[in-house]
Design an enzyme around this catalytic site. Sequence first.
Site, mmCIF file in Angstrom:
data_model
loop_
_atom_site.group_PDB
_atom_site.id
_atom_site.type_symbol
_atom_site.label_atom_id
_atom_site.label_comp_id
_atom_site.label_asym_id
_atom_site.label_seq_id
_atom_site.Cartn_x
_atom_site.Cartn_y
_atom_site.Cartn_z
ATOM 1 N N LYS A 141 1.003 -1.356 -0.126
ATOM 2 C CA LYS A 141 -0.123 0.011 -0.177
ATOM 3 C C LYS A 141 0.467 0.804 0.216
ATOM 4 O O LYS A 141 2.345 1.029 0.228
ATOM 5 C CB LYS A 141 -0.830 0.174 1.324
ATOM 6 C CG LYS A 141 -2.054 -1.339 1.126
ATOM 7 C CD LYS A 141 -2.917 -0.725 2.368
ATOM 8 C CE LYS A 141 -3.778 -1.413 2.402
ATOM 9 N NZ LYS A 141 -4.615 -1.523 2.071
ATOM 10 N N ARG B 4 -10.945 -11.544 1.629
ATOM 11 C CA ARG B 4 -11.542 -12.611 0.807
ATOM 12 C C ARG B 4 -10.778 -13.479 0.735
ATOM 13 O O ARG B 4 -11.219 -14.623 0.701
ATOM 14 C CB ARG B 4 -12.246 -11.804 -1.498
ATOM 15 C CG ARG B 4 -11.057 -11.669 -2.022
ATOM 16 C CD ARG B 4 -11.071 -10.882 -2.677
ATOM 17 N NE ARG B 4 -10.869 -9.275 -2.509
ATOM 18 C CZ ARG B 4 -11.963 -8.454 -4.034
ATOM 19 N NH1 ARG B 4 -12.232 -9.324 -5.063
ATOM 20 N NH2 ARG B 4 -11.584 -7.596 -3.551
HETATM 21 N N1 BES Z 1 -8.006 -3.737 3.832
HETATM 22 C C1 BES Z 1 -8.582 -3.005 2.567
HETATM 23 C C2 BES Z 1 -9.755 -1.833 2.590
HETATM 24 C C3 BES Z 1 -9.913 -1.066 2.874
HETATM 25 C C4 BES Z 1 -9.300 0.251 2.578
HETATM 26 C C5 BES Z 1 -10.508 -0.681 4.177
HETATM 27 C C6 BES Z 1 -9.232 1.355 3.438
HETATM 28 C C7 BES Z 1 -10.678 0.892 4.659
HETATM 29 C C8 BES Z 1 -9.832 1.549 4.281
HETATM 30 C C9 BES Z 1 -8.487 -4.038 1.729
HETATM 31 O O1 BES Z 1 -7.635 -5.752 2.470
HETATM 32 C C10 BES Z 1 -7.929 -3.697 0.608
HETATM 33 O O2 BES Z 1 -6.742 -3.427 0.468
HETATM 34 N N2 BES Z 1 -9.105 -3.907 -0.939
HETATM 35 C C11 BES Z 1 -8.346 -2.962 -1.983
HETATM 36 C C12 BES Z 1 -8.909 -3.931 -2.842
HETATM 37 C C13 BES Z 1 -8.619 -4.191 -4.303
HETATM 38 C C14 BES Z 1 -6.803 -4.654 -4.364
HETATM 39 C C15 BES Z 1 -9.625 -5.062 -5.447
HETATM 40 C C16 BES Z 1 -8.688 -1.878 -1.784
HETATM 41 O O3 BES Z 1 -10.466 -1.717 -1.412
HETATM 42 O O4 BES Z 1 -8.380 -0.915 -2.536
HETATM 43 MN MN MN Z 2 -5.707 -5.603 1.534
#
Ligand code: BES
Ligand code: MN
Length: 500
Positions: free
Chosen positions: A279, A353
């Site tokens: 990230k 997921r």
């Molecule tokens: N934990 C995150 C989702 C999230 C993001 C929760 C910001 C709260 C605040 C999840 O694991 C994630 O990183 N999701 C990605 C999915 C994408 C790579 C398809 C996202 O939402 O960007």
């Molecule tokens: Mn994630």
Amino acid sequence: MEFSVKSGSPEKQRSACIVVGVFEPRRLTAVAEQLDEISEGYISNLLRRGDLEGKAGQMLLLHHVPNILSERVLLVGCGKERELDERQYKQIISKTIKTLNETGSMEAVCFLSELHVKSRDIYWKVRQAVETTQDTLYSFLAMKTKKGEPRRPLRKIVFNVPTRRELPIGERAVEHGLAIAAGMKTTKDVANMPPNICNPAYLLDQAKELETYPSVAVESVNEKQMHELGMHSYLAVGRGSANESIMSIIHHKGGEEGEAPVVLVGKGLTFDSGGISLKPGEAMDEMKYDMGGAAGVLGTMHAIAQLNLPINVIGILAGCENMPDANAYRPGDILTTMSGQTVEVLNTDAEGRLVLCDALTFVERYEPDLVIDVATLTGACIIALGAHATGIMSNHNPLAHELLNASEQSGDKAWRLPLWDEYQSQLDSPFADMTNLGGRAAGTITAACFLSRFTKKYNWAHMDIAGTAWRSGKNKGATGRPVPMLSQFLMNRAGIESED
Ligand code: BES
Ligand code: MN
Ligand code: ZN
């Protein structure tokens, strides 16, 4: 904090403070009117001189009001009488509690529970007042060396109900409100805990704390056992972390032996760095809340154990940490899930997921009545619904409606998104049964579509709490949601009355 209900008239109260409402513009509520008469127009005089307009949230603290037995009177602006809705009611209660806590009244008798709030009864008003009070007074001090509490904090509050007939209803509302507030506090405490302390093993320890309730028993599944079970998708996510993946299982046995349980599954990423698909650095600290689903399940289990609900419920905390490392799983990897279906990893940051799909297959063994998973699953959910509503998706309409109903009753907002088959093809992979990435369009829905491929054997709902589980910004922290909605859902299932 100690809560109670009482039915009395304001002038008879002998308390550190009595709290009464004033509507805008300068209109006394019936209770304020009573105080005004006894004090020979002291309050109406003040209003006439312009000390308080009655705008929502305005506060005026008075001392030694003539002929009044209580030491103080707190006048609380309630806005225009006809505009008083649920949101404003909660804001007014919250502001009142802050004021009381900071101005030396260690106890108070509050008449705001008698205000007329559109289509809400006395049960609702007292319960929300209890929940809002506990929420307002919460602070996370575990890691502070100086606690900085007020010198004379509020310790005891009495909510007044209009007549003696409402006392039992009010008492029930206090009991329910306290259980939900206790659950929310548990959720907030674990979710706020930093990720160097709160790891999957810590989640298990917190689950075991609930074993003080006779209805609760906790077990766990470690990495070795996951291996034997074939949970290779879950294991892959945790492979880059020095902290072992642990799935905690909390049983609440309140129903008949053999009665099919309700199963709650919480995403428990105690830290989500994104893994190899790292990230960006900004606000990465907030990914300690990626166990908000597990925290919500833990808090709900606490609330229902305290209420001793006569149903069987199983809460799963899917603990795991997503880190980049030489051992970490990578984009391009193909994983075999516990269900046997294969997944091509296109982004290691779509890890929730991958953990949940195996947990959702694992719970088949309980022959559940229904399964609800709770997860901070997608940033897209924050884009769609902001911080106000939890996203709900389900393969069973009656279940979705039951959840939305519980949301409406508890004031813990939720909104349904569709799970149509049209979205499924976004998960197509040339190499495996599916990918873990649905693309930019409808990211919340395609994440749920992914999960839906593992939940065909039972009625299932998915709650995306990415926006609702915590507050960002200066005042950041866990919110305790969706404990109110889930607890309400289970109370309804258990046949607990929550109306007057
Ligand atoms: N934990 C995150 C989702 C999230 C993001 C929760 C910001 C709260 C605040 C999840 O694991 C994630 O990183 N999701 C990605 C999915 C994408 C790579 C398809 C996202 O939402 O960007
Ligand atoms: Mn994630
Ligand atoms: Zn995540």
